[in-house]
Design a protein around this motif. Structure first.
Motif, PDB file in Angstrom:
ATOM      1  N   THR A  30       2.274  17.511  -6.677  1.00  0.00           N
ATOM      2  CA  THR A  30       0.835  16.992  -6.266  1.00  0.00           C
ATOM      3  C   THR A  30       0.328  17.777  -5.534  1.00  0.00           C
ATOM      4  O   THR A  30      -1.035  17.509  -5.233  1.00  0.00           O
ATOM      5  N   VAL A  31       1.233  18.718  -4.900  1.00  0.00           N
ATOM      6  CA  VAL A  31       0.299  19.543  -3.749  1.00  0.00           C
ATOM      7  C   VAL A  31       0.727  20.661  -4.897  1.00  0.00           C
ATOM      8  O   VAL A  31       1.253  21.289  -4.650  1.00  0.00           O
ATOM      9  N   THR A  32      -1.344  21.505  -4.277  1.00  0.00           N
ATOM     10  CA  THR A  32      -1.574  23.022  -4.157  1.00  0.00           C
ATOM     11  C   THR A  32      -1.354  23.745  -3.948  1.00  0.00           C
ATOM     12  O   THR A  32      -2.392  23.542  -2.161  1.00  0.00           O
ATOM     13  N   ALA A  33      -0.527  24.460  -3.415  1.00  0.00           N
ATOM     14  CA  ALA A  33       0.197  25.544  -1.559  1.00  0.00           C
ATOM     15  C   ALA A  33      -0.788  26.798  -1.724  1.00  0.00           C
ATOM     16  O   ALA A  33      -1.686  27.285  -0.763  1.00  0.00           O
ATOM     17  N   ILE A  34      -0.881  27.298  -2.816  1.00  0.00           N
ATOM     18  CA  ILE A  34      -1.720  28.165  -2.947  1.00  0.00           C
ATOM     19  C   ILE A  34      -2.650  28.223  -4.101  1.00  0.00           C
ATOM     20  O   ILE A  34      -2.514  27.965  -5.660  1.00  0.00           O
ATOM     21  N   LYS A  57       0.636  30.128   3.822  1.00  0.00           N
ATOM     22  CA  LYS A  57       0.633  30.999   4.102  1.00  0.00           C
ATOM     23  C   LYS A  57       2.560  31.773   4.445  1.00  0.00           C
ATOM     24  O   LYS A  57       2.401  32.432   3.624  1.00  0.00           O
ATOM     25  N   SER A  58       3.244  30.807   4.447  1.00  0.00           N
ATOM     26  CA  SER A  58       4.275  30.492   4.077  1.00  0.00           C
ATOM     27  C   SER A  58       4.574  31.096   2.414  1.00  0.00           C
ATOM     28  O   SER A  58       5.697  31.908   2.365  1.00  0.00           O
ATOM     29  N   THR A  59       4.161  30.177   1.206  1.00  0.00           N
ATOM     30  CA  THR A  59       4.454  30.439   0.547  1.00  0.00           C
ATOM     31  C   THR A  59       4.016  31.564  -0.360  1.00  0.00           C
ATOM     32  O   THR A  59       4.431  31.955  -0.885  1.00  0.00           O
ATOM     33  N   LEU A  60       3.229  32.458   0.211  1.00  0.00           N
ATOM     34  CA  LEU A  60       2.358  33.666   0.134  1.00  0.00           C
ATOM     35  C   LEU A  60       3.701  34.371   0.245  1.00  0.00           C
ATOM     36  O   LEU A  60       3.503  35.459  -0.666  1.00  0.00           O
ATOM     37  N   ILE A  61       4.026  34.193   1.372  1.00  0.00           N
ATOM     38  CA  ILE A  61       4.769  35.301   1.880  1.00  0.00           C
ATOM     39  C   ILE A  61       5.957  35.388   0.962  1.00  0.00           C
ATOM     40  O   ILE A  61       6.661  36.704   0.617  1.00  0.00           O
ATOM     41  N   ARG A  62       6.719  34.513   1.050  1.00  0.00           N
ATOM     42  CA  ARG A  62       8.049  33.850   0.278  1.00  0.00           C
ATOM     43  C   ARG A  62       7.482  34.092  -1.646  1.00  0.00           C
ATOM     44  O   ARG A  62       8.728  34.631  -1.987  1.00  0.00           O
ATOM     45  N   THR A  63       6.478  33.709  -2.356  1.00  0.00           N
ATOM     46  CA  THR A  63       6.147  35.042  -3.503  1.00  0.00           C
ATOM     47  C   THR A  63       6.154  36.082  -3.682  1.00  0.00           C
ATOM     48  O   THR A  63       6.692  36.672  -4.664  1.00  0.00           O
ATOM     49  N   VAL A 220      -6.576  31.685   6.084  1.00  0.00           N
ATOM     50  CA  VAL A 220      -6.162  31.139   4.628  1.00  0.00           C
ATOM     51  C   VAL A 220      -6.083  29.694   4.573  1.00  0.00           C
ATOM     52  O   VAL A 220      -5.835  29.376   6.531  1.00  0.00           O
ATOM     53  N   ASP A 221      -7.016  29.238   4.182  1.00  0.00           N
ATOM     54  CA  ASP A 221      -6.985  27.357   4.907  1.00  0.00           C
ATOM     55  C   ASP A 221      -6.509  26.821   3.226  1.00  0.00           C
ATOM     56  O   ASP A 221      -7.339  27.067   2.464  1.00  0.00           O
ATOM     57  N   HIS A 222      -6.418  25.835   3.064  1.00  0.00           N
ATOM     58  CA  HIS A 222      -5.697  24.837   2.148  1.00  0.00           C
ATOM     59  C   HIS A 222      -5.721  25.866   0.943  1.00  0.00           C
ATOM     60  O   HIS A 222      -6.399  25.799  -0.704  1.00  0.00           O
TER      61      HIS A 222
END
Length: 320
Positions: A30-34, A57-63, A220-222
């Motif tokens: 249920t959590v939207t990271a990006i 940020k971390s999710t973006l980098i890992r993607t 980046v926020d939310h």
């Protein structure tokens, strides 16, 4: 010393963008990271990513690195899909956590990571020599990694991420936990990469690093990019010609929270930040604080900077 020449490391301007992120979405339950991030990097730039913890940020980098599969959108590294063989060959990643073998020497670590990337023979020798020189670790090449100082380990970690001479490198908080001298050396290392034409994505918790190193910065926020531009552009867009008043109070409480809100201030603990059109507006603000029974411990009037922008847009300190 056998080293890779600077000319061999110069990156020719590519025909396609080093990185293009288009309408990226990633959810974990249920959590939207990006949530709908789009951006495009320019060849040879150092691009800063700032955001409070949990911003995405971390999710973006890992993607971008191909470690996370998005739910929607696309990531392309020099035109190739993230995670593809072509993208991996063009991409280097320096993780925040040290990824080294403590029982191997500095040189053995680099040789190991080079072999993992398919480098052999003279090409490996040259790459290892260049990395040791770039990281200022030539005199520690034969030392076991576990015996190196924290700053040396951090520099070796960076060198391991550069062993295959990528065209785009992701640097995730490379100065965490290092002393000021080591931090300055890391700055010099990154500036050397920029001089050679490499494109860098740089995440940091230190505003002064972003201001010094980054050509452009995304906040980046939310899971969204809330601002993007040079440091000067971000300040101008958020504050125009206004000034920032930072006030620290002797105590905190509901009265301070209510008063700060009445004056459109942003409160962090017992400190508040306000923006004023003219320096003369500070007087009425102080009079109002006195009438509210608030005791001022410290006050500063300054031109807004990147930290001011970050607080203005997210309502948080960067290291929250």
């Amino acid at each position: 010393m056998t080293s890779l020449s600077a000319a061999a490391l110069l990156i020719d301007p590519p025909a396609v963008s080093p990185l293009k992120v288009d309408s990226l979405v990633k959810r974990f339950g249920t959590v939207t990271a990006i949530e709908g991030i789009s951006l495009e990097l320019r060849p040879g730039e150092c691009f800063g990513l700032l955001g409070p913890n949990g911003a995405g940020k971390s999710t973006l980098i890992r993607t971008i690195a191909g470690r996370v599969i998005p739910d929607a959108g696309r990531v392309a590294v020099f035109g190739s899909a993230a995670g593809s063989r072509e993208a991996r060959a063009a991409l280097g990643w320096v993780p925040q956590d040290l990824a080294l073998y403590p029982r191997l020497s500095a040189e053995e670590n680099l040789r190991s990571f080079g072999r993992y990337n398919g480098i052999r023979g003279k090409a490996l020798d040259d790459s290892v020599s260049w990395c040791l020189h770039w990281a200022a670790l030539e005199d520690r090449a034969g030392h076991l990694t576990r015996t190196l100082s924290g700053g040396m380990k951090r520099r070796l970690n960076m060198a391991a991420g550069l062993i295959c001479h990528p065209r785009l490198v992701l640097m995730d908080e490379p100065t965490v936990g290092v002393d000021p001298q080591s931090r300055n050396r890391i700055f010099e290392m990154i500036e050397a990469l920029r001089a050679q034409g490499m494109t860098v994505i740089y995440t940091t918790h230190y505003m002064e690093e972003a201001e010094r190193l980054c050509d452009r910065i995304a906040i980046v926020d939310h899971g969204r990019i809330v601002a993007l531009g040079t440091a000067e552009e971000l300040v101008r867009a958020s504050f125009n010609s206004r000034s920032v008043v930072a006030i620290r109070f002797a105590g905190a409480g509901d009265g301070l929270t209510a008063w700060a809100g009445q004056h459109s201030g942003r409160l962090t603990g017992s400190a508040a930040q306000f923006t004023v059109e003219h320096p003369g507006d500070v007087g009425p603000l102080l009079d109002s604080a006195a009438q509210a029974g608030l005791e001022i411990a410290d006050l500063a009037l300054r031109k807004p900077n990147l930290e001011s922008v970050f607080l203005h847009l997210t309502g948080k300190e960067l290291r929250d």
